[in-house]
Design a protein around this motif. Structure first.
Motif, PDB file in Angstrom:
ATOM      1  N   ASP A  45      39.879  29.702  34.261  1.00 41.28           N
ATOM      2  CA  ASP A  45      38.783  30.610  34.612  1.00 41.28           C
ATOM      3  C   ASP A  45      39.206  31.710  35.574  1.00 41.28           C
ATOM      4  O   ASP A  45      38.362  32.381  36.173  1.00 41.28           O
ATOM      5  N   SER A  46      40.510  31.912  35.737  1.00 43.28           N
ATOM      6  CA  SER A  46      41.004  32.883  36.713  1.00 43.28           C
ATOM      7  C   SER A  46      41.011  34.300  36.156  1.00 43.28           C
ATOM      8  O   SER A  46      40.916  34.516  34.940  1.00 43.28           O
ATOM      9  N   ASP A  47      41.143  35.275  37.071  1.00 38.10           N
ATOM     10  CA  ASP A  47      41.260  36.681  36.654  1.00 38.10           C
ATOM     11  C   ASP A  47      42.521  36.895  35.822  1.00 38.10           C
ATOM     12  O   ASP A  47      42.522  37.678  34.873  1.00 38.10           O
ATOM     13  N   ALA A  48      43.595  36.185  36.168  1.00 37.92           N
ATOM     14  CA  ALA A  48      44.845  36.335  35.417  1.00 37.92           C
ATOM     15  C   ALA A  48      44.672  35.874  33.977  1.00 37.92           C
ATOM     16  O   ALA A  48      45.137  36.529  33.037  1.00 37.92           O
ATOM     17  N   ALA A  49      43.982  34.741  33.782  1.00 34.85           N
ATOM     18  CA  ALA A  49      43.755  34.245  32.423  1.00 34.85           C
ATOM     19  C   ALA A  49      42.878  35.205  31.635  1.00 34.85           C
ATOM     20  O   ALA A  49      43.114  35.446  30.442  1.00 34.85           O
ATOM     21  N   ALA A  50      41.857  35.759  32.307  1.00 36.38           N
ATOM     22  CA  ALA A  50      40.955  36.687  31.627  1.00 36.38           C
ATOM     23  C   ALA A  50      41.684  37.938  31.170  1.00 36.38           C
ATOM     24  O   ALA A  50      41.269  38.585  30.204  1.00 36.38           O
ATOM     25  N   ARG A  51      42.761  38.286  31.834  1.00 40.66           N
ATOM     26  CA  ARG A  51      43.496  39.501  31.490  1.00 40.66           C
ATOM     27  C   ARG A  51      44.741  39.216  30.658  1.00 40.66           C
ATOM     28  O   ARG A  51      45.588  40.079  30.477  1.00 40.66           O
ATOM     29  N   GLY A  52      44.863  37.985  30.191  1.00 39.43           N
ATOM     30  CA  GLY A  52      45.879  37.686  29.189  1.00 39.43           C
ATOM     31  C   GLY A  52      47.205  37.184  29.693  1.00 39.43           C
ATOM     32  O   GLY A  52      48.139  37.012  28.907  1.00 39.43           O
ATOM     33  N   ILE A  53      47.369  36.931  30.988  1.00 38.67           N
ATOM     34  CA  ILE A  53      48.631  36.383  31.481  1.00 38.67           C
ATOM     35  C   ILE A  53      48.767  34.935  31.019  1.00 38.67           C
ATOM     36  O   ILE A  53      47.815  34.150  31.066  1.00 38.67           O
ATOM     37  N   GLN A  54      49.967  34.584  30.573  1.00 42.10           N
ATOM     38  CA  GLN A  54      50.202  33.282  29.963  1.00 42.10           C
ATOM     39  C   GLN A  54      51.367  32.569  30.639  1.00 42.10           C
ATOM     40  O   GLN A  54      52.262  33.223  31.200  1.00 42.10           O
ATOM     41  N   PRO A  55      51.380  31.237  30.559  1.00 44.21           N
ATOM     42  CA  PRO A  55      52.576  30.518  31.013  1.00 44.21           C
ATOM     43  C   PRO A  55      53.797  30.992  30.236  1.00 44.21           C
ATOM     44  O   PRO A  55      53.749  31.194  29.029  1.00 44.21           O
ATOM     45  N   VAL A 113      49.626  44.746  33.613  1.00 51.62           N
ATOM     46  CA  VAL A 113      48.293  44.163  33.703  1.00 51.62           C
ATOM     47  C   VAL A 113      47.732  44.469  35.081  1.00 51.62           C
ATOM     48  O   VAL A 113      48.417  44.278  36.097  1.00 51.62           O
ATOM     49  N   ALA A 114      46.509  44.956  35.135  1.00 52.42           N
ATOM     50  CA  ALA A 114      45.845  45.224  36.410  1.00 52.42           C
ATOM     51  C   ALA A 114      45.075  43.981  36.836  1.00 52.42           C
ATOM     52  O   ALA A 114      44.226  43.487  36.104  1.00 52.42           O
ATOM     53  N   LEU A 115      45.395  43.462  38.017  1.00 52.98           N
ATOM     54  CA  LEU A 115      44.713  42.281  38.552  1.00 52.98           C
ATOM     55  C   LEU A 115      43.952  42.665  39.824  1.00 52.98           C
ATOM     56  O   LEU A 115      44.452  43.455  40.643  1.00 52.98           O
ATOM     57  N   PRO A 116      42.744  42.149  39.992  1.00 50.26           N
ATOM     58  CA  PRO A 116      41.938  42.532  41.156  1.00 50.26           C
ATOM     59  C   PRO A 116      42.508  41.992  42.459  1.00 50.26           C
ATOM     60  O   PRO A 116      43.082  40.897  42.495  1.00 50.26           O
ATOM     61  N   VAL A 117      42.365  42.784  43.507  1.00 50.70           N
ATOM     62  CA  VAL A 117      42.761  42.366  44.840  1.00 50.70           C
ATOM     63  C   VAL A 117      41.667  41.489  45.407  1.00 50.70           C
ATOM     64  O   VAL A 117      40.469  41.826  45.316  1.00 50.70           O
ATOM     65  N   ALA A 118      42.037  40.362  45.991  1.00 45.58           N
ATOM     66  CA  ALA A 118      41.039  39.458  46.545  1.00 45.58           C
ATOM     67  C   ALA A 118      40.304  40.126  47.704  1.00 45.58           C
ATOM     68  O   ALA A 118      40.892  40.843  48.512  1.00 45.58           O
ATOM     69  N   ALA A 119      38.973  39.938  47.732  1.00 48.78           N
ATOM     70  CA  ALA A 119      38.165  40.504  48.819  1.00 48.78           C
ATOM     71  C   ALA A 119      38.552  39.843  50.131  1.00 48.78           C
ATOM     72  O   ALA A 119      38.718  38.637  50.226  1.00 48.78           O
TER      73      ALA A 119
END
Length: 512
Positions: A449-459, A505-511
């Motif tokens: 359920d992470s932002d990385a998974a949502a943006r397609g990053i894979q093991p 891949v653009a990943l959000p910066v944690a607040a």
């Protein structure tokens, strides 16, 4: 006799009065009638109008002599049997697995067909020889016999024959082909005969909704005319790096490939090349190569028999809104460099992964496709000025373009065996370990359920940089994200290596 009170008499008087009223109404409605004549109702007449419906007969009469059927004697199985009388995609798709998305896509273009439908047998010149034929369309572009068709129509052919509008059959020779744009140029020589020819239009003026008239050889019928409108422009159908098709809804079928689509002036606005159809027949979606692209390619083929294109030597991807924001770009435009290829002009000029190419010689680059088209139209060896977005500002480099090679070059990694370090990037939902060669971080786990998974990053992905800074440990990633947060950025740009291909891949910066 007194009839004043007689009911029958009163009824008779009322009937006579009603008849008199009808007679008066008839005189008013249809004109006065002569005394003693019986009124006659006016006769209905057919409606006539001076307005005429738009037609294409005059255009067709002028251009039809320039349009031909192209017949190909194949030294191998005819192209038509392989779906070759209309677009099947670039070379190499036949080698893809059957369940590959691109192969399924172009199988839909071809549709199912009977093997016998693509085969023609005839006897010519008294040779008495059975000749399997593939058929397409083409058109003359000069009075001395140069004509244009599709590469996939003539591909694999050992003998070419063009059939004129009046039925004349003439031998043709192949001048040159360009598989990347699916164009071919043929030449007919017939004792100094001058041919009716057509010219290319300025397709920059073509608008969605404009009329087009397609003339060609569908299903081997020859001399067939259909009409429709331009239904879209700039279509990318996955055929190649120079996709910029005009979509039309005129009926285009097998055998129309290589035939022209005319505007109302009788100019060629596009060359019919592909159809989209589950059955292989017309469903109102056809694609034509724009005249501007065709003219450049055809001119080179007529001159040299081949096409030379400029080569920058980069692998690129689109700039999304998130990627643009992570890089500080005001607009999500340009082409993001995944990799500068070894021995390429870009690498020699210092262009690196993470740069965004925004202009070439002052011309805006809106997308990777636009960059590919711009570079392809520049001659190899010419010096160009490339504008880059790098580290939050514009930079300009000058370089001399190479010539586009026939095959893509792949960069090789130099393996090493350093100590490995494992860590977590909780904010991103990633678990990483140091790569075997010490360059980058291998993703070993991704939280579902992470932002990385949502943006397609894979093991298995390898993170090589964050915001253009190399990373060799989890601490490097955390540092890059902290710097982005201080700069007011909402995202960071993560460079990922997957199967020897660079991705961003653009990943959000944690607040905070």
């Amino acid at each position: 006799m007194n009839t004043q009170g007689n009911p029958v008499s009163r009824t008779r008087k009322r009937l006579l009065a009603a008849v008199a009223s009808v007679a008066v109404a008839g005189a008013v409605g249809f004109g006065a009638v002569a005394s003693g004549t019986v009124p006659v109702l006016a006769q209905a007449v057919a409606v006539e109008t001076q307005a005429q419906a738009p037609g294409f007969a005059d255009i067709v009469e002028r251009v039809s002599p320039a349009v031909v059927s192209v017949q190909v004697k194949a030294s191998v199985a005819p192209a038509a049997e392989r779906g070759g009388d209309f677009f099947t995609g670039p070379d190499g798709f036949e080698d893809l697995p059957d369940d590959h998305p691109l192969k399924r896509f172009f199988r839909e273009f071809r549709g199912d067909r009977d093997q016998d439908r693509g085969r023609r047998f005839e006897r010519r010149g008294g040779r008495g020889q059975a000749r399997p034929m593939a058929q397409g369309s083409g058109f003359f572009i000069s009075e001395d016999g140069y004509l244009v068709t599709n590469n996939h129509v003539v591909q694999g052919g050992s003998e070419l024959v063009v059939v004129m509008d009046n039925g004349d059959e003439l031998d043709a020779k192949l001048i040159g082909t360009d598989p990347r744009t699916d164009l071919a140029v043929l030449k007919v020589e017939e004792n100094g005969r001058k041919f009716t020819y057509v010219e290319f239009a300025d397709d920059g003026k073509v608008r969605v909704g404009d009329w087009v008239v397609a003339v060609g050889n569908p299903f081997g019928l020859g001399g067939t005319v259909t009409a429709g409108i331009v239904s879209a422009r700039g279509r990318d159908i996955g055929a190649g790096p120079y996709d910029d098709f005009i979509q039309i809804d005129a009926a285009v079928n097998r055998g129309n490939s290589g035939g022209p689509a005319f505007n109302l002036k009788g100019e060629v606005v596009g060359i019919n090349t592909a159809i989209f159809s589950p059955s292989g027949g017309n469903v109102g979606i056809a694609f034509a190569i724009p005249a501007s692209t065709a003219k450049l390619v055809v001119d080179e083929l007529m001159k040299d028999g081949t096409v030379s294109r400029g080569w920058l030597g980069v692998q690129i991807q689109p700039v999304t809104d998130e990627i643009g924001e992570s890089l500080g770009l005001a607009n999500a435009k340009g082409a993001l460099v995944n990799e500068a290829q070894p021995d390429g002009p870009a690498k020699a000029a210092g262009i690196v992964a993470g740069d965004v190419i925004t202009k070439v010689d002052g011309k805006e680059v809106a997308s990777p496709r636009e960059l590919a088209r711009l570079i392809a139209r520049i001659d190899p060896g010419k010096e160009v000025e490339v504008t880059l977005w790098r580290n939050g500002k514009n930079e300009t480099v000058k370089l001399k373009l190479g010539e586009l090679p026939g095959e893509q070059q792949q960069a090789a990694l130099d393996p090493q065996a350093p100590d490995q370090e494992t860590g977590t990037l909780a904010d991103l939902g990633l678990t990483v370990t140091t790569a075997d060669d010490g360059k980058g971080l291998v993703v070993t786990d991704v939280e579902p359920d992470s932002d990385a998974a949502a943006r397609g990053i894979q093991p298995g992905d390898v993170i090589t940089s964050v915001n253009s800074a190399e990373v060799n440990g989890a601490a490097d990633v955390a540092k890059a994200m902290q710097e982005a947060a201080k700069a007011g950025r909402k995202s960071v740009l993560v460079q990922v290596m997957r199967d020897d291909t660079n991705l961003f891949v653009a990943l959000p910066v944690a607040a905070s």
